[in-house]
Enzyme design. Structure first.
Site, short mmCIF file in Angstrom:
data_model
loop_
_atom_site.label_atom_id
_atom_site.label_comp_id
_atom_site.label_asym_id
_atom_site.label_seq_id
_atom_site.Cartn_x
_atom_site.Cartn_y
_atom_site.Cartn_z
N HIS A 1 0.74 -1.27 0.01
CA HIS A 1 0.02 -0.01 -0.11
C HIS A 1 0.91 1.19 -0.02
O HIS A 1 1.80 1.34 0.76
CB HIS A 1 -1.02 -0.06 1.12
CG HIS A 1 -2.05 -1.10 0.99
ND1 HIS A 1 -2.60 -1.76 2.12
CD2 HIS A 1 -2.65 -1.43 -0.10
CE1 HIS A 1 -3.60 -2.44 1.56
NE2 HIS A 1 -3.68 -2.29 0.53
N GLU B 1 1.79 3.94 2.94
CA GLU B 1 2.45 3.18 4.28
C GLU B 1 3.93 3.22 4.41
O GLU B 1 4.56 2.31 4.26
CB GLU B 1 1.73 1.93 4.47
CG GLU B 1 0.29 2.04 4.54
CD GLU B 1 -0.27 0.42 4.70
OE1 GLU B 1 0.39 -0.52 4.57
OE2 GLU B 1 -1.67 0.00 4.45
N ARG C 1 -3.22 5.41 -2.14
CA ARG C 1 -3.10 3.75 -1.55
C ARG C 1 -2.83 2.84 -2.52
O ARG C 1 -1.94 1.68 -2.32
CB ARG C 1 -4.42 3.51 -0.73
CG ARG C 1 -4.59 1.96 -0.39
CD ARG C 1 -6.00 2.10 0.36
NE ARG C 1 -6.55 0.44 0.48
CZ ARG C 1 -6.27 -0.37 1.57
NH1 ARG C 1 -5.98 0.49 2.65
NH2 ARG C 1 -6.56 -1.38 1.76
N HIS D 1 2.80 -4.02 6.87
CA HIS D 1 1.83 -2.62 6.54
C HIS D 1 1.83 -1.86 7.61
O HIS D 1 2.85 -1.88 8.56
CB HIS D 1 0.35 -3.30 6.21
CG HIS D 1 -0.05 -4.08 5.27
ND1 HIS D 1 -0.79 -3.63 4.38
CD2 HIS D 1 0.45 -5.24 4.81
CE1 HIS D 1 -1.12 -4.55 3.45
NE2 HIS D 1 -0.32 -5.79 3.72
N GLU E 1 1.08 -5.16 10.78
CA GLU E 1 0.70 -3.60 10.88
C GLU E 1 1.36 -2.95 11.89
O GLU E 1 1.47 -3.26 13.16
CB GLU E 1 -0.87 -3.88 11.10
CG GLU E 1 -1.95 -4.29 10.40
CD GLU E 1 -2.09 -3.43 9.08
OE1 GLU E 1 -1.49 -2.47 9.04
OE2 GLU E 1 -2.87 -3.96 8.05
#
Length: 437
Positions: free
Chosen positions: A189, A192, A247, A320, A397
């Site tokens: 993405h 990020e 994104r 991510h 994440e």
């Protein structure tokens, strides 16, 4: 009254959206998107009724607000970015519905400015700053030249806009062949930024510690690491040139919409109705077909070719941000029975989170993806497990939990890198025990 407010908000936002779309088409490529006065608002539903209402709100306003974090699960807040012209209306809707909220970021553009102001001040690669896509690709070249005995570079694929996507193979000089294989990827993405930065920090640390740290030496002698620091080449470049919060990819779709969410484009369980959209303008647009995106088609073909040539992939990690989570299959459904390896997934993930917490006390939540965050079809973590056959397939994440969201300041790159490297070492120690007891 509640419905009237929502309707008025949607209608006014829709008219403004049409004007903005026409204007953006006229000036496309000429002006960078700015976020002066944009706020990110954290909305915290208190019960099931409010959560259900928020899900309806999210669908109703999906083209008017930018949802940074959904609120699909109990206890999980919803983070949205809102333009100045819509802020008062949205807050009034939330007040009428009596849903608690607070402003997390008062001016998004101010954070964007702080991330880029110090870039490009040195000829040496600075691991504590964010870097452009070209700089990251040059890092691949330079890094492999710096450590020629343990690092080699390879071309993974070519992006939609013609950019080469390069990666590194990191492996020790000891051990016996063939080694089991591990895949790590960052930057799927585009917005990020902490993902590529952290992946490169981990690579640097492993190369520096090879022959010095017993655990790192042992895992590099035992495994071949195939690593892509920045997979979404076109999208990442676009975050530097045009829109910091872009994104998706930059492939052309129908009409005026651009881009596909590459983490909804994997062939396994592609096209489900959970966590992805068939509308091309959506942030989670799944693409016209599975593997429609060059970077997904190219990377999955690369990995399957390696597998067919005898490489046994035992781990797949997709880095991510944000939320501080360590997630494992399944992503496509919260109702599907968990994989047979789910207990082992949880054990290894806990080793990761415990190793990370030991450094600065940063807390990560561990669990099956759809049951811990939200369901999403066509994702990397499911493909890595079900198709590639990597038993330990995860999505990480990274920092933070919402204070900065996708705009994590550069001064947090180093602590993110240090703590994630400690987590990776603990996780790899577990892998070493299982595969090379």
């Amino acid at each position: 009254m509640k419905r009237c407010l929502l309707d008025q908000f949607s209608q006014s936002a829709g008219k403004m959206k049409s004007i903005l779309v026409a204007f953006s088409l006229f000036v496309a490529g000429c002006l960078a998107v700015r976020y002066d006065g944009y706020e990110t608002i954290r909305i915290e539903p208190q019960n099931h009724e409010q959560r259900t209402w928020l899900q309806i709100l999210e669908l109703s306003l999906k083209d008017k607000i930018d949802v940074w974090q959904s609120s699909a699960l109990e206890g999980h807040p919803m983070d949205v970015m809102v333009a100045p012209r819509f802020q008062a209306e949205l807050k009034e809707i939330l007040d009428v519905q009596q849903v608690p909220y607070h402003v997390m970021i008062k001016d998004v553009q101010s954070l964007v400015d702080t991330q880029t102001k110090d870039v490009g001040t040195s000829n040496d690669f600075d691991y504590t700053q964010y870097h452009t896509y070209d700089e990251i690709q040059q890092w691949v070249v330079d890094f492999s030249a710096q450590y020629p005995s343990i690092v080699s570079m390879y071309k993974l694929t070519t992006s939609f806009e013609g950019r080469d996507v390069h990666g590194i193979k990191l492996t020790g000089t000891g051990g016996t062949q063939p080694k089991k294989a591990i895949w790590w990827q960052g930057g799927i993405h585009a917005r990020e930024w902490i993902s590529p930065a952290t992946v490169m920090w981990i690579c640097k640390s492993m190369a520096e510690d090879y022959g010095v740290d017993p655990t790192v030496t042992a895992v590099m002698d035992a495994f071949d690491f195939y690593i892509i620091p920045s997979l979404n080449a076109d999208g990442y470049e676009y975050t530097w040139s045009n829109d910091r919060l872009w994104r998706k990819t930059r492939s052309k779709t129908s009409g005026f919409c651009v881009g596909t969410d590459p983490n909804r484009n994997y062939a396994y369980e592609w096209g489900g109705m959970r966590g992805c959209q068939y509308f091309p303008c959506s942030e989670t647009y799944r693409g016209p077909t599975a593997n429609s995106e060059n970077i997904i088609k190219g990377s999955t073909e690369f990995l399957m070719n390696l597998k067919q040539s005898g490489h046994d992939f035992v781990s797949f990690i997709d880095f991510h941000s944000y939320s501080q989570l360590f997630l494992y299959p399944w992503s496509y459904s919260a109702r599907a029975s968990l994989p047979a390896d789910s207990t082992d997934h949880g054990v290894a993930a806990t080793k990761f989170s415990d190793g990370l917490k030991a450094v600065y006390g940063t807390e990560y939540t561990v669990g099956p993806s759809a049951r811990t965050l939200y369901a999403a079809s066509g994702c990397s973590v499911d493909w890595g497990y079900a198709t590639l056959g990597a038993k330990y397939s995860y999505v990480v994440e990274l920092r933070d939990t919402g204070r900065y969201g996708f705009l994590l300041p550069a001064n947090q790159i180093e602590p993110s890198g240090i703590e994630t490297y400690a987590a990776v070492k603990a996780y790899l120690g577990h892998m070493l025990e299982e595969y090379y007891p």
